[in-house]
Design a protein around this motif. Structure first.
Motif, PDB file in Angstrom:
ATOM      1  N   ASN A   4      46.207  41.651  28.377  1.00 27.62           N
ATOM      2  CA  ASN A   4      46.347  42.971  29.012  1.00 27.62           C
ATOM      3  C   ASN A   4      44.984  43.620  29.274  1.00 27.62           C
ATOM      4  O   ASN A   4      44.764  44.228  30.326  1.00 27.62           O
ATOM      5  N   GLU A   5      44.054  43.466  28.338  1.00 24.22           N
ATOM      6  CA  GLU A   5      42.710  44.016  28.521  1.00 24.22           C
ATOM      7  C   GLU A   5      41.977  43.281  29.639  1.00 24.22           C
ATOM      8  O   GLU A   5      41.274  43.892  30.450  1.00 24.22           O
ATOM      9  N   LYS A   6      42.167  41.960  29.678  1.00 20.46           N
ATOM     10  CA  LYS A   6      41.516  41.150  30.703  1.00 20.46           C
ATOM     11  C   LYS A   6      42.042  41.523  32.096  1.00 20.46           C
ATOM     12  O   LYS A   6      41.273  41.685  33.038  1.00 20.46           O
ATOM     13  N   ARG A  11      41.204  43.829  37.327  1.00 24.33           N
ATOM     14  CA  ARG A  11      41.722  44.689  38.400  1.00 24.33           C
ATOM     15  C   ARG A  11      40.719  45.771  38.756  1.00 24.33           C
ATOM     16  O   ARG A  11      40.431  46.026  39.925  1.00 24.33           O
ATOM     17  N   LYS A  12      40.171  46.415  37.730  1.00 24.67           N
ATOM     18  CA  LYS A  12      39.200  47.486  37.986  1.00 24.67           C
ATOM     19  C   LYS A  12      37.923  46.933  38.608  1.00 24.67           C
ATOM     20  O   LYS A  12      37.324  47.573  39.473  1.00 24.67           O
ATOM     21  N   LEU A  21      47.727  46.040  43.489  1.00 29.91           N
ATOM     22  CA  LEU A  21      47.959  44.752  42.842  1.00 29.91           C
ATOM     23  C   LEU A  21      49.454  44.447  42.789  1.00 29.91           C
ATOM     24  O   LEU A  21      49.873  43.314  43.030  1.00 29.91           O
ATOM     25  N   GLY A  22      50.251  45.463  42.529  1.00 28.03           N
ATOM     26  CA  GLY A  22      51.705  45.290  42.517  1.00 28.03           C
ATOM     27  C   GLY A  22      52.235  44.826  43.858  1.00 28.03           C
ATOM     28  O   GLY A  22      53.107  43.958  43.928  1.00 28.03           O
ATOM     29  N   TYR A  53      45.256  34.883  43.045  1.00 30.36           N
ATOM     30  CA  TYR A  53      44.731  36.100  43.667  1.00 30.36           C
ATOM     31  C   TYR A  53      43.308  36.405  43.188  1.00 30.36           C
ATOM     32  O   TYR A  53      42.440  36.774  43.980  1.00 30.36           O
ATOM     33  N   PHE A  54      43.071  36.238  41.887  1.00 34.08           N
ATOM     34  CA  PHE A  54      41.752  36.521  41.331  1.00 34.08           C
ATOM     35  C   PHE A  54      40.834  35.294  41.342  1.00 34.08           C
ATOM     36  O   PHE A  54      39.728  35.345  40.825  1.00 34.08           O
TER      37      PHE A  54
END
Length: 132
Positions: A4-6, A11-12, A21-22, A53-54
């Motif tokens: 979750n942190e990653k 994203r940021k 992103l959604g 995507y990333f």
């Protein structure tokens, strides 16, 4: 770093909002928010979409993920779902019992009214009213 942190950091770093992103992953903003808060995890298909995507491997994306934590959350979700299902079954059974009781009450009421009507129409018929 936990998943979750990653996800939040990536994203940021990309300058994306949860909404954007959604839209890319075809999920709601609230779903992204839950992933980032560690309240839920994406399914395998969404993980693949995220890694594509990333432009990351799945290993890079999910490394350091606490598998036991995911299992516990899934187990808890299953328990909650089971409890909800049991409550719904109980409510259905209660409704059926209530309907049967109402029908039985109406039947008894109709018989009582019918007996009173017959008593007033045929008051002299002893065999009809005698209780031996």
């Amino acid at each position: 770093m936990k998943f979750n942190e990653k996800l939040l950091a990536i994203r940021k770093k990309q300058g994306l909002s949860q909404e954007e992103l959604g839209m890319e992953l075809q999920v709601s903003r609230q779903t992204i928010s839950k992933w980032e808060a560690g309240q839920s995890y994406p399914d395998f298909q969404r993980l693949v979409m995220l890694s594509d995507y990333f432009n990351m491997t799945l290993d890079e994306l999910v490394k350091d993920i606490d598998v036991q934590d995911v299992r516990e959350k899934n187990l808890m979700d299953e328990k909650v779902s089971s409890i909800y299902s049991d409550v719904e079954k109980g409510k259905d059974l209660l409704q059926k019992c209530w309907k049967v009781m109402c029908c039985l009450g109406i039947f008894i009421l109709v018989l009582t009214v019918l007996a009173l009507i017959l008593h007033f129409i045929f008051p002299d018929v002893k065999w009809l009213w005698s209780m031996k």
